[in-house]
Design a protein around this motif. Structure first.
Motif, short mmCIF file in Angstrom:
data_model
loop_
_atom_site.label_atom_id
_atom_site.label_comp_id
_atom_site.label_asym_id
_atom_site.label_seq_id
_atom_site.Cartn_x
_atom_site.Cartn_y
_atom_site.Cartn_z
N GLU A 69 -7.97 8.37 4.29
CA GLU A 69 -6.98 7.57 3.55
C GLU A 69 -7.16 6.07 3.76
OE1 GLU A 69 -3.08 9.16 4.15
OE2 GLU A 69 -2.23 7.96 2.52
N ARG A 70 -7.73 5.68 4.92
CA ARG A 70 -7.93 4.25 5.18
C ARG A 70 -8.88 3.64 4.15
NH1 ARG A 70 -10.18 4.72 11.13
NH2 ARG A 70 -11.24 6.40 10.05
N HIS A 71 -9.90 4.42 3.74
CA HIS A 71 -10.82 3.91 2.71
C HIS A 71 -10.05 3.62 1.42
CE1 HIS A 71 -14.41 6.27 4.68
NE2 HIS A 71 -13.96 5.29 5.43
N LEU A 72 -9.13 4.53 1.08
CA LEU A 72 -8.40 4.38 -0.19
C LEU A 72 -7.44 3.20 -0.16
CD1 LEU A 72 -7.70 8.14 -1.03
CD2 LEU A 72 -9.53 6.66 -1.88
N GLU A 73 -6.83 2.94 1.01
CA GLU A 73 -5.93 1.77 1.11
C GLU A 73 -6.72 0.48 0.89
OE1 GLU A 73 -2.84 1.83 0.98
OE2 GLU A 73 -2.53 3.97 1.37
N ILE A 74 -7.94 0.45 1.43
CA ILE A 74 -8.80 -0.73 1.22
C ILE A 74 -9.18 -0.84 -0.26
CG2 ILE A 74 -11.07 -1.73 1.77
CD1 ILE A 74 -10.72 -0.44 4.61
N LEU A 75 -9.49 0.32 -0.86
CA LEU A 75 -9.83 0.34 -2.29
C LEU A 75 -8.69 -0.25 -3.11
CD1 LEU A 75 -11.26 3.47 -4.16
CD2 LEU A 75 -9.56 2.00 -5.18
N ARG A 76 -7.45 0.19 -2.83
CA ARG A 76 -6.31 -0.29 -3.61
C ARG A 76 -6.13 -1.81 -3.43
NH1 ARG A 76 -1.12 2.40 -4.46
NH2 ARG A 76 -1.17 3.22 -2.35
N ALA A 77 -6.32 -2.26 -2.18
CA ALA A 77 -6.17 -3.70 -1.92
C ALA A 77 -7.23 -4.50 -2.67
CB ALA A 77 -6.27 -3.96 -0.42
N ARG A 78 -8.40 -3.89 -2.92
CA ARG A 78 -9.48 -4.61 -3.62
C ARG A 78 -9.27 -4.62 -5.13
NH1 ARG A 78 -14.98 -2.30 -2.70
NH2 ARG A 78 -15.76 -4.39 -3.07
N ALA A 79 -8.39 -3.74 -5.63
CA ALA A 79 -8.19 -3.65 -7.09
C ALA A 79 -7.31 -4.80 -7.57
CB ALA A 79 -7.55 -2.32 -7.45
N LEU A 80 -7.65 -5.40 -8.68
CA LEU A 80 -6.80 -6.44 -9.25
C LEU A 80 -5.42 -5.86 -9.50
CD1 LEU A 80 -9.18 -8.03 -11.95
CD2 LEU A 80 -8.53 -8.96 -9.70
N GLU A 81 -4.40 -6.68 -9.20
CA GLU A 81 -3.00 -6.25 -9.35
C GLU A 81 -2.74 -5.60 -10.73
OE1 GLU A 81 -0.32 -7.84 -7.02
OE2 GLU A 81 0.74 -6.08 -7.78
#
Ligand SMILES: C[S@@+](CC[C@H](N)C(=O)[O-])C[C@H]1O[C@@H](n2cnc3c(N)ncnc32)[C@H](O)[C@@H]1O
Length: 238
Positions: A69-81
């Motif tokens: 899940e930590r990978h996915l949290e980083i992924l979401r943070a990298r996505a434009l709002e």
């Protein structure tokens, strides 16, 4: 996200290899197909989002899956709002720990994840993706082959198994014995894939294969490169 290495590879947080920084031809085909796919698109083992973020930017609805899940949290943070409303995070272990209603997904990418599966798990993965996809949906698979520089010591075993008709000739039982340099960042068993194996599994699951072949990885570290067949890819339609 960990700092990328000089070649752009980014270490995973759970010692399951590296995320690439760019798209190979089969992941690019997923990104191109995704916005017009007949349903949302699942990126299996998405890591920090190399394919998911490109598919989102391209207009697709993306479900990003990873066992960590930590990978996915980083992924979401990298996505434009403004793109996050088309992004769903789905932590869990593919293929047995996540589920979808039959006929609901538009495309599925499984890029450099099947190395961690034994043969029966690869077969279950193909069968589940077949069930989850809508008609006209496509699966995109990418994996490393036995034709990599770091598997040279394993190659005679692979060749002997192919000759003997072994269904899963690419299973490396002891990664540390073949690739001591990278073993610390990899599970102890790896499943290297080839064209014959992917063809058998995905046509056996009922897919129509549109594209299948090996391809070169000039961006891989020099010790992994071999003869231009370092990776194998498949595109198949339901
Ligand atoms: C080698 S990285 C590949 C990342 C990215 N897809 C790429 O091609 O660069 C493998 C990723 O798959 C994830 N993973 C491994 N086994 C998985 C499973 N059974 N279900 C979902 N994700 C998995 C790992 O956590 C890791 O992020």
């Amino acid at each position: 996200m960990p700092k990328p290495e000089p070649n752009g590879f980014v270490r995973t947080l759970n010692n399951m290899g590296y995320m690439t920084s760019g798209l190979d031809p089969y992941s690019q085909a997923f990104v191109d197909f995704a916005p017009g796919a007949p349903g949302p698109c699942l990126d299996v083992g998405a890591a920090y989002g190399v394919a998911s973020l490109n598919a989102l930017s391209n207009g697709a609805k993306v479900i990003a899956n990873d066992i960590d899940e930590r990978h996915l949290e980083i992924l979401r943070a990298r996505a434009l709002e403004r793109l996050r409303e088309r992004l769903t995070l789905m932590p869990g272990s593919f293929p047995d720990g996540i589920t979808f209603a039959p006929g609901t997904l538009g495309a599925v990418l499984v890029c450099r994840v099947m190395h961690f599966f034994d043969g029966p798990t690869i077969e279950r993965a193909a069968a589940k993706v077949m069930s989850w996809l809508a008609p006209g949906g496509k699966v995109f698979v990418v994996g490393e082959t036995p034709f990599i520089g770091t598997a040279k010591a394993f190659f005679p075993t692979y060749e002997a198994r192919v000759k003997a008709g072994d269904l899963w000739p690419g299973i490396v039982e002891n990664v540390a014995a073949h690739d001591p340099g990278r073993a610390g960042n990899l599970p102890s068993r790896m499943h290297l894939l080839d064209e014959a194996t992917l063809k058998r599994v995905f046509s056996g699951a009922g897919f129509t294969i549109e594209k299948l072949g090996t391809f070169a990885r000039p961006e891989f570290p020099p010790d992994i490169q071999l003869d231009g067949r370092e990776s194998v890819g498949l595109i198949a339609r339901k």
